[in-house]
Design an enzyme around this catalytic site. Structure first.
Site, PDB file in Angstrom:
ATOM      1  N   SER A 573      19.122 -32.279  26.011  1.00  0.00           N
ATOM      2  CA  SER A 573      19.327 -31.549  27.251  1.00  0.00           C
ATOM      3  C   SER A 573      18.243 -31.959  28.257  1.00  0.00           C
ATOM      4  O   SER A 573      18.157 -33.125  28.623  1.00  0.00           O
ATOM      5  CB  SER A 573      19.343 -30.047  26.980  1.00  0.00           C
ATOM      6  OG  SER A 573      19.844 -29.329  28.078  1.00  0.00           O
ATOM      7  N   ASP A 658      30.944 -29.707  27.522  1.00  0.00           N
ATOM      8  CA  ASP A 658      29.602 -29.227  27.850  1.00  0.00           C
ATOM      9  C   ASP A 658      29.566 -28.666  29.265  1.00  0.00           C
ATOM     10  O   ASP A 658      29.904 -29.357  30.227  1.00  0.00           O
ATOM     11  CB  ASP A 658      28.607 -30.381  27.723  1.00  0.00           C
ATOM     12  CG  ASP A 658      27.161 -29.914  27.693  1.00  0.00           C
ATOM     13  OD1 ASP A 658      26.870 -28.826  28.205  1.00  0.00           O
ATOM     14  OD2 ASP A 658      26.323 -30.655  27.153  1.00  0.00           O
ATOM     15  N   HIS A 693      27.783 -28.007  24.791  1.00  0.00           N
ATOM     16  CA  HIS A 693      26.353 -28.272  24.802  1.00  0.00           C
ATOM     17  C   HIS A 693      25.698 -28.090  23.432  1.00  0.00           C
ATOM     18  O   HIS A 693      24.794 -28.829  23.065  1.00  0.00           O
ATOM     19  CB  HIS A 693      25.682 -27.356  25.824  1.00  0.00           C
ATOM     20  CG  HIS A 693      24.337 -27.819  26.275  1.00  0.00           C
ATOM     21  ND1 HIS A 693      24.142 -29.005  26.937  1.00  0.00           N
ATOM     22  CD2 HIS A 693      23.100 -27.259  26.155  1.00  0.00           C
ATOM     23  CE1 HIS A 693      22.864 -29.155  27.231  1.00  0.00           C
ATOM     24  NE2 HIS A 693      22.205 -28.111  26.746  1.00  0.00           N
TER      25      HIS A 693
END
Length: 721
Positions: A573, A658, A693
């Site tokens: 991330s 995501d 995600h």
């Protein structure tokens, strides 16, 4: 164009000091890597023009979810599937190793595990896993642990037949009869809240769609407050009041946040006295409170919203405790009467300290527990509310994690906390704050056994280029020689003030037992060393985050923990942004890199306010509509700085759905890297076509992705077993 791959074989010394089997697992002949079509999009702002050849990869949610793909959607899906196929072909010889790693990782996990029960409002609550099932079963017992078990929610039943299942929250009404639960079947973090009658087992027909995960019951046991999202940006935006048995279309909006830089939510205080609307931007907090006995009343603002004021509130008896950074960079503790909540009435309880971050509090009838952070370690401070006597818990290790656990009851002298270290499995401990006695309720069981004495943990301090001392937490198996030949995985995050603590990981044993050293770098952008550590790693100081990581890498090389031929970088991330920046800045330091769901197209994303997270994060990264921030972002944005140079071997992972970092960022980055790089190193990407995600859902499926990551690094080390 396919680039031939050549990997220099190196000698690997395992932790037991006996040679491991070294092989080349890279196939001799590979198909051509996919080449993404170029279609230049011209992006101009501040009289500066960027040309993006892969902008076309972006799809809307409607395109992804359409029953029949349009031409562009099909083109993107074909490209992602082609990359997955290519990744499989590159890693084909590691598939037995991946399977072995998966079995090994899952084999350490107790299949029929159960959490430690906690007491709340007349019931003991716990959850358990059953062998052969992926999801939790939530249970309770009335009054005593000897009572009959009530299974009030089984995630496995709800997840049956679904490729993804995410349970957002479970919230039980004060009379213990109604359950509200949020579910996500797509992995976009868009939840539907449903209601279950716990007396009859019936799930009601009414559904609250496009919602955030959590919510709060009023004390009438009929009114439920929840948060809805903006359908375009997915930002939390409105708070609603729903009455059971009424049409959802008649729900009453009780709050509308029009500033898109704020996340909002609604919850209930531990005391059950107040419903609280919380609003958080990067630099500003705001709260509105309502007596939970009066659900149709008007919410009252706690104190007028400031411009740079973060604070957190906790109700107790006739007062509120406030953890605030007003005139206190590292926060201080204040209190105020429930009848006078404006800031002018706040009185100091714990003053600000330059070297200690006041992180969190837990309030009990007779005690106040304060979680503090100093020198990258957490300390738990116990204060007797009547006598004001205080003491700290002693943990007996130099590198550890300690945290306040589940404590829903006020009227108890027992604090539940968790403890772990990089060599010690997680323990759940009850601590009698009066008698000062600890009772270990559970130690994480590692199936097959685990002896902490076989491993070494260290705390190292690297000197960054500006003189700051950056802490690192290190673990490895005894016997690993510090001769520069050991493979080493350096993990970091470094954003949002989020601190990666030195937890125990049974998964990580699969690397340690194969001779890897694992290092966690507590770089700037976290709050490991206090709030200033965060401030010094964001906005126009963001480059410190990347420099810290590079300087930690050089320290580990210079001190013979590893060498560039054996050093591996990993982050996800915003940690994927770290990977991208470091790959551009110092690619020669790393043999391999794993970038998970990486935020790499910083400028374009921060210019697009329709993307989730963008507007809320102007105070994290800056707003590129301001030229100063645009120029600074452009100087480090990984996608914009890809150049004709040699890069490390790289594995990139992403998820089609995501909502945090859209899949097209890593996809575009991969395409540009493949077009520009001058080396013959491996460059592959795996896209989970069914997840977002957080990757795959379920207890065990996610470890398929971990096994893939590990196999990639082990392949580069020539380790096939």
């Amino acid at each position: 164009m396919y680039k031939s791959i050549y990997l220099l074989a190196v000698l690997f010394v395992a932790a037991c000091n006996s040679p491991s089997k070294k092989v080349s697992m890279i196939p001799e002949k590979l198909p051509n890597a996919p080449i993404a079509e170029k279609k230049d999009s011209v992006l101009t702002i501040h009289e500066h023009t960027r040309t993006d050849p892969y902008f076309w990869m972006r799809l809307t949610d409607a395109q992804k979810n359409a029953e029949q793909a349009d031409e562009q959607t099909q083109k993107v899906l074909d490209y992602l599937n082609a990359e997955n196929k290519y990744t499989k072909s590159v890693l084909i010889n590691t598939e037995p190793l991946q399977e072995k790693l998966f079995d090994e990782i899952v084999g350490r996990i107790k299949k029929d595990d159960e959490s430690v029960p906690y007491f709340s409002n007349g019931y003991w609550y716990y959850s358990r896993f059953e062998k052969g099932k992926e999801y939790r079963i939530h249970c309770r017992k009335k009054g005593t642990l000897d009572a009959e078990e009530e299974v009030f929610f089984d995630e496995n039943e709800r997840a049956e037949g679904q490729s993804y299942y995410g349970l957002g929250s479970l919230s039980i009404s004060k009379d213990n009869k109604m359950l509200a639960f949020g579910e996500d079947f797509v992995s976009r973090r868009i939840y539907t809240i449903r209601f279950k009658n716990l007396e009859t087992g019936e799930i009601l027909a009414e559904e609250l769609s496009n919602a955030q995960a959590g919510g709060a019951w009023a004390n009438d046991n009929q009114t439920y407050f929840y948060t809805s999202k903006n359908e375009v940006s997915l930002l939390s935006e409105k708070i609603w009041r729903h009455k059971l048995g009424t049409e959802v279309s008649k729900d009453v909006m009780v709050y509308h946040e029009k500033d898109p830089s704020f996340y909002i939510g609604v919850s209930k205080t531990k005391s059950d006295k107040y419903i609280v609307i919380d609003e958080d931007a990067t630099l500003v907090s705001d709260y509105w409170i309502l007596d939970a006995d009066n659900p149709t009343g008007e919410f009252k603002q706690f104190t007028p919203r400031g411009t740079k004021h973060q604070y957190y509130i906790e109700h107790f008896d006739d007062k509120w405790f406030i953890t605030t950074n007003h005139e206190a960079t590292n926060f201080r503790l204040m209190e105020t009467p429930v009848t006078a909540t404006e800031m002018s009435n706040w009185k100091e309880v714990i003053p600000h300290r330059e070297d200690v971050l006041l992180d969190e509090i837990e309030v009990f009838n007779g005690h106040l527990v304060v979680s503090e952070r100093k020198d990258a370690l957490t300390h738990l401070r116990i204060i007797n509310q009547k006598t004001k006597e205080e003491h700290y818990l002693d943990f007996g290790e130099d590198v550890y994690v300690a945290y306040i656990s589940t404590n829903p009851e006020f009227n108890t002298s027992s604090l539940r906390f968790g403890y772990s270290s990089m060599t010690t499995p997680t323990s759940t401990i009850d601590y009698d704050m009066d008698a000062k006695v600890k009772v270990v309720k559970k130690i994480q069981e590692v199936i097959g056994g685990h002896n902490p004495d076989e491993y070494v943990t260290e705390r190292l301090w690297a000197t960054a280029r500006d003189g700051k001392k950056v802490p690192m937490s290190v673990v490895y198996k005894k016997g690993v020689a510090k001769d520069g030949k050991a493979p080493l995985l350096l993990y970091a995050y470094g954003s949002y003030g989020s601190t990666m603590d030195p937890w125990f990981s049974s998964t990580r044993l699969s690397l340690l037992d194969r001779g890897f050293v694992y290092v966690l770098a507590h770089i700037r952008g976290s709050q490991a060393m206090g709030r200033h550590w965060y401030d010094d790693g964001k906005m126009l100081n963001k480059m410190n985050t990347f420099n810290d990581y590079i300087d930690c890498s050089k320290y580990l090389i210079d001190n013979n923990y590893t060498s560039p031929e054996h050093l591996y970088a990993m982050g996800g991330s915003a940690g994927g942004l770290l990977m991208g920046a470091v790959a551009n800045m110092a690619p020669e330091l790393y043999n391999g890199m794993v970038a998970a769901v990486p935020f790499v197209d910083v400028v374009s994303t921060m210019l697009d306010e329709t993307i989730p997270l963008t507007t809320n994060e102007f105070d994290e990264w800056g707003n590129p509509k301001n030229k100063e921030y645009y120029d600074y972002m452009l100087s480090y944005s990984p996608y914009d700085n890809v150049a004709a140079k040699a890069y490390p071997n790289m594995l990139i992972t992403t998820g089609l759905f995501d909502s945090q970092v859209q899949y097209w960022e890593p996809a575009k980055w991969l395409a540009k890297l493949r077009d520009q790089k001058t080396d013959d190193n491996i460059l592959i990407m795996h896209t989970n076509m069914e997840a977002g995600h957080g990757g795959a859902s379920g207890r065990f499926k996610r470890y398929r992705e971990t096994a893939l990551d590990y196999a990639f690094m082990l392949m580069l080390e020539g380790i096939d077993e």
